[in-house]
Enzyme design. Structure first.
Site, PDB file in Angstrom:
ATOM      1  N   HIS A 179      68.962 -51.800  18.083  1.00 33.74           N
ATOM      2  CA  HIS A 179      70.240 -51.246  17.981  1.00 33.74           C
ATOM      3  C   HIS A 179      71.352 -51.702  19.173  1.00 33.74           C
ATOM      4  O   HIS A 179      70.701 -52.063  20.277  1.00 33.74           O
ATOM      5  CB  HIS A 179      70.417 -49.801  18.049  1.00 33.74           C
TER       6      HIS A 179
ATOM      7  N   ASP B 243      63.212 -46.707  23.100  1.00 34.52           N
ATOM      8  CA  ASP B 243      64.503 -46.062  22.438  1.00 34.52           C
ATOM      9  C   ASP B 243      64.097 -45.293  21.241  1.00 34.52           C
ATOM     10  O   ASP B 243      63.426 -45.791  20.110  1.00 34.52           O
ATOM     11  CB  ASP B 243      65.403 -47.340  21.901  1.00 34.52           C
TER      12      ASP B 243
ATOM     13  N   GLN C 264      65.532 -42.745  16.811  1.00 30.27           N
ATOM     14  CA  GLN C 264      65.343 -42.582  15.333  1.00 30.27           C
ATOM     15  C   GLN C 264      63.808 -41.967  15.329  1.00 30.27           C
ATOM     16  O   GLN C 264      63.783 -41.027  14.209  1.00 30.27           O
ATOM     17  CB  GLN C 264      65.359 -44.030  14.729  1.00 30.27           C
TER      18      GLN C 264
ATOM     19  N   LYS D 288      71.030 -36.816  16.481  1.00 26.13           N
ATOM     20  CA  LYS D 288      70.343 -37.269  15.348  1.00 26.13           C
ATOM     21  C   LYS D 288      69.032 -36.082  15.223  1.00 26.13           C
ATOM     22  O   LYS D 288      68.353 -36.268  14.022  1.00 26.13           O
ATOM     23  CB  LYS D 288      69.575 -38.698  15.601  1.00 26.13           C
TER      24      LYS D 288
ATOM     25  N   CYS E  30      75.158 -51.093  13.517  1.00 27.69           N
ATOM     26  CA  CYS E  30      75.388 -51.486  15.100  1.00 27.69           C
ATOM     27  C   CYS E  30      73.971 -52.102  15.265  1.00 27.69           C
ATOM     28  O   CYS E  30      73.367 -52.007  16.484  1.00 27.69           O
ATOM     29  CB  CYS E  30      75.337 -50.150  15.786  1.00 27.69           C
TER      30      CYS E  30
END
Length: 401
Positions: A120, A197, A200, A223, A359
């Site tokens: 991303h 990261d 998600q 999220k 993105c």
């Protein structure tokens, strides 16, 4: 086959959206919020808002206690061990920029930062710009045909000049878990720092950062069914000692003079100014709600719904999936149909999906695509949501072909 969601009624916005004839399938972008979160926000604002860590009065003490309780809940959720390793930021993007600026002093010209081809923009641009500022080499790990980072290539690309590895846990475009244990082991063998990261990945299952073994782990509250404007940065104590502040202001100060200042250690030393107090308290309430759910039941529901989505897409001619999604979402294109045209017709029928490059523009360029449609699922979605999507998709494709 009916796949009901037993948690649907816990999210008031879903019923509100249904009254507007809207079906929400853009959960990888942001999620709807549980009633527990709404109640926590209302309670904080209705019973006396106050700043934290700064006042002896009762409202300030209550706010500080609730704020620090949430820090502890986040640490427990990640099995961080020590809540002092949890830093609150204004988003995952803010956390990644904190790392890129706060670790900059460790890099020298010719050093290498390794990321993957699926990142991303939030986990690409901060490292890209750091590489420009310090004359570093940005190394890109390629993907295999399934949309997974190629470990055979990674062995040769993570080397003696690697100073930092930053990779996503779960792709927001391809829906594929990435082989973090192997990648992190390669980086550790080179004494490189590691950044995951988890924006998600944190949404699906419980992740143990101690077992994972990364130096830093980043995620977004919004999220994970929590409030927006809030990010979380976990850092191992040893790694945090190497991090320098990149924003300066109130709260972080131990001693300030006109020409010199000394700052607090983590976490408060990296939380300059008034933090997003209500959002932090709200995230704590969201984690309480999620902790009360049966994890196996949630995982089984998400897996069944994802299988339903994939089978429905496979049954329709001309649809090409990007990679081999394993969980939560599917991104696809339709032969001879522009993704923006398809998204427009789905929107007109009340179907909320995402179109474009998500993105992750370099990744879409790798597929030689300007964009794709992404359907992303949450625990409150059910098979009826997907049936409405499939019906709208069929009608749209009939008009566009």
């Amino acid at each position: 086959m009916m796949i009901p969601s037993p948690w649907r009624a816990d999210f008031p916005a879903i019923a509100a959206l249904q009254r507007q004839d809207q079906t929400y399938l853009d959960n990888a972008a942001t999620t709807q919020k549980p009633q527990a979160l709404l109640d926590a926000l209302a309670h904080y604002y209705a019973n006396g808002a106050a700043n934290v860590h700064r006042a002896q009065h009762l409202p300030g003490a209550h706010a500080t206690q609730a704020f620090e309780d949430s820090r502890l809940k986040v640490a427990q959720w990640l099995n961080a061990g020590d809540s002092g390793q949890i830093i609150f930021t204004h988003g995952a993007t803010s956390a990644l920029n904190l790392l890129a600026y706060g670790l900059e002093h460790l890099f020298h010209p010719g050093d290498e930062i390794v990321i993957s081809a699926l990142e991303h923009h939030a986990n690409l641009l901060p490292w890209q710009q750091l590489a420009h500022r310090r004359d570093l080499k940005l190394v890109i790990l390629p993907l295999d045909d399934d949309g997974v980072i190629d470990l055979a290539a990674a062995v040769h690309l993570i080397g003696p000049r690697t100073r930092l590895l930053a990779v996503s846990q779960l792709s927001n475009v391809l829906g594929a878990w990435q082989p973090l244990p192997a990648l992190l082991a390669m980086a550790r063998a080179q004494n490189a720092l590691t950044v995951v990261d988890g924006a998600q990945g944190v949404v699906h299952g419980r992740h143990d950062v101690q077992a994972l073994g990364c130096d830093f782990y980043v995620f977004s509250s919004h999220k994970l069914y929590g409030p927006d404007g809030l990010g979380v940065l976990f850092g191992r104590n040893e790694a945090l000692e190497q991090l320098r502040p990149w924003q300066f202001g109130g709260e972080m100060v131990l001693e300030a003079n006109y020409h010199e200042s000394r700052f607090r250690p983590a976490p408060l030393g990296f939380e300059a100014g008034t933090p997003p107090i209500a959002s932090v308290i709200g995230l704590g309430a969201t984690l309480d709600y999620l902790a009360g759910l049966e994890l196996d039941a949630v995982s089984a529901h998400e897996a069944a719904l994802h299988d339903y989505l994939l089978r429905g897409l496979a049954a329709r001619n001309g649809i090409r999936l990007l990679g081999k999604p394993q969980l939560a979402l599917a991104s696809f294109v339709v032969e001879g149909v522009h993704n923006a045209d398809l998204a427009h017709l789905l929107t007109e029928q009340g179907i909320a999906v995402r179109a474009g490059h998500h993105c992750a523009m370099p990744l879409l360029k790798r597929f030689e695509l300007a964009g794709a449609i992404r359907v992303s699922l949450a625990l409150y979605n059910d098979s009826e949501d997907l049936e409405r999507f499939f019906e709208a998709l069929d009608q749209a494709l009939e008009l566009l072909r």
